[in-house]
Design a protein around this motif. Structure first.
Motif, PDB file in Angstrom:
ATOM      1  N   ARG A   1       0.829  -1.221   0.000  1.00 12.64           N
ATOM      2  CA  ARG A   1       0.000   0.000   0.000  1.00 12.64           C
ATOM      3  C   ARG A   1       0.855   1.258   0.000  1.00 12.64           C
ATOM      4  N   HIS A   2       2.082   1.164   0.501  1.00 14.55           N
ATOM      5  CA  HIS A   2       2.934   2.345   0.603  1.00 14.55           C
ATOM      6  C   HIS A   2       3.874   2.502  -0.593  1.00 14.55           C
ATOM      7  N   LEU A   3       3.749   1.611  -1.584  1.00 15.70           N
ATOM      8  CA  LEU A   3       4.601   1.740  -2.777  1.00 15.70           C
ATOM      9  C   LEU A   3       3.799   2.324  -3.932  1.00 15.70           C
ATOM     10  N   ILE A   4       4.448   3.167  -4.730  1.00 14.81           N
ATOM     11  CA  ILE A   4       3.802   3.620  -5.963  1.00 14.81           C
ATOM     12  C   ILE A   4       3.678   2.391  -6.872  1.00 14.81           C
ATOM     13  N   PRO A   5       2.719   2.377  -7.818  1.00 14.80           N
ATOM     14  CA  PRO A   5       2.638   1.238  -8.738  1.00 14.80           C
ATOM     15  C   PRO A   5       3.989   1.056  -9.433  1.00 14.80           C
ATOM     16  N   GLY A   6       4.486  -0.168  -9.413  1.00 15.50           N
ATOM     17  CA  GLY A   6       5.795  -0.435 -10.027  1.00 15.50           C
ATOM     18  C   GLY A   6       6.955  -0.162  -9.080  1.00 15.50           C
ATOM     19  N   GLY A   7       6.657   0.358  -7.885  1.00 15.14           N
ATOM     20  CA  GLY A   7       7.715   0.608  -6.897  1.00 15.14           C
ATOM     21  C   GLY A   7       8.378  -0.702  -6.483  1.00 15.14           C
ATOM     22  N   HIS A   8       9.604  -0.599  -6.003  1.00 13.92           N
ATOM     23  CA  HIS A   8      10.378  -1.817  -5.696  1.00 13.92           C
ATOM     24  C   HIS A   8      10.483  -2.090  -4.201  1.00 13.92           C
ATOM     25  N   LEU A   9      10.479  -3.381  -3.884  1.00 14.83           N
ATOM     26  CA  LEU A   9      10.722  -3.845  -2.522  1.00 14.83           C
ATOM     27  C   LEU A   9      11.998  -4.676  -2.527  1.00 14.83           C
ATOM     28  N   ILE A  10      12.879  -4.411  -1.573  1.00 13.42           N
ATOM     29  CA  ILE A  10      14.069  -5.269  -1.400  1.00 13.42           C
ATOM     30  C   ILE A  10      13.994  -5.880  -0.014  1.00 13.42           C
ATOM     31  N   LEU A  11      14.020  -7.179  -0.015  1.00  8.66           N
ATOM     32  CA  LEU A  11      13.811  -7.943   1.214  1.00  8.66           C
ATOM     33  C   LEU A  11      15.016  -8.862   1.388  1.00  8.66           C
TER      34      LEU A  11
END
Ligand code: SAM
Length: 265
Positions: A137-147
């Motif tokens: 929910r806190h990412l813009i569409p296409g935003g990236h997550l690094i886990l």
């Protein structure tokens, strides 16, 4: 009786010496890796479980707007102390006390980071799904997550103590004393996929005598690579890359699970 499963972050030597014992071994090069990802995605950046600001401060130094969230007041206080020494960074940084499994910052980000296995401190599958839903929910569409997670090394998790990680030593930045961190007990729960470790800190004076000693603990939940892939998929992410270290080596057993995923619309 164990009351706080993550007492490590509740204060004392665990917090005071945190930076000395993080960022080596399988995490070597992680800060440079996150800086490179930030260059590709741009900001603003959200870091969950940002601790002492080990990663957040270099990101702010590189010019990115960063919001850091952590559950532990003592860890946040250490990050805030670093930022007080660098007032020019304060306009780009916001520190928030909060739980990554339930938050609403009323802001969206180009990049979300969960470095140094912080996500594994959420020890239930439900909590982990809630965290990923919040992050999405806190990412813009296409935003990236690094886990970044550890890939479970079952020989280490279920083997005898002799296979446990050797003690780590460093020099205390203020006293100059030798400090040692040793995993003195490990309880593995194969049903819940959790490992609880008791860690001892010892500080030695110049003569080699023990000047202080403290025990603390933490709990982590492990996931297999395929479990994490399904979890990301079910939470609205598309996996772009998976590495086993911060030099971008291919996935491998018992090393890191370094996921790069994109938020689907
Ligand atoms: C291993 S440290 C990582 C700190 C920092 N990201 C780094 O790379 O050095 C894990 C951090 O996650 C925090 N943490 C654990 N569970 C959390 C939760 N549910 N929400 C937010 N922070 C959490 C701890 O307080 C701790 O500061």
């Amino acid at each position: 009786m164990m009351t706080d499963p993550n007492a490590y972050y509740a204060g004392g030597l665990g917090v005071e010496l945190y930076d000395l014992f993080t960022g080596a071994g399988l995490l070597a090069g992680d800060i440079e890796f996150y800086l490179e990802c930030a260059r590709r995605s741009g900001g603003p950046i959200l870091e969950l479980g940002m601790g002492t600001g080990r990663v957040l401060v270099p990101l702010a130094e590189a010019g990115y707007e960063v919001v850091g969230m952590d559950l532990s007041r003592p860890m946040l206080d250490r990050a805030a102390a670093k930022l007080r020494e660098r007032p020019e960074l304060s306009q780009r940084v916001r520190l928030v006390e909060g739980d990554m499994t339930s938050f609403d910052l009323e802001q969206q980000f180009a990049l979300a980071l969960v470095p140094a296995r912080s996500f594994q401190h959420v020890v239930t599958p439900e909590g982990q799904r809630r965290a990923l839903a919040c992050i999405h929910r806190h990412l813009i569409p296409g935003g990236h997550l690094i886990l970044d997670l550890f890939d479970p090394n079952f020989e280490l998790l279920f083997g005898s103590d002799s296979k446990a990680a050797p003690p780590r030593e460093a020099q205390h930045p203020q006293s100059g004393h030798l400090v040692r961190r040793t995993v003195v007990a490990r309880h593995t729960d194969p049903f819940r996929q959790t490992v609880h470790e008791v860690l001892r800190f010892e500080e030695f004076d110049a003569a080699g005598n023990v000047a202080g000693s403290e025990e603390t603990s933490w709990s982590l939940r492990w996931s297999t690579r395929q479990e994490t892939a399904y979890l990301l998929e079910l939470s609205g992410f598309e996996v772009i890359d998976l590495y086993s270290d911060f030099s971008r080596s291919p996935p491998d057993y018992g090393r890191e699970q370094l996921w790069i995923a994109r938020a689907r619309q």
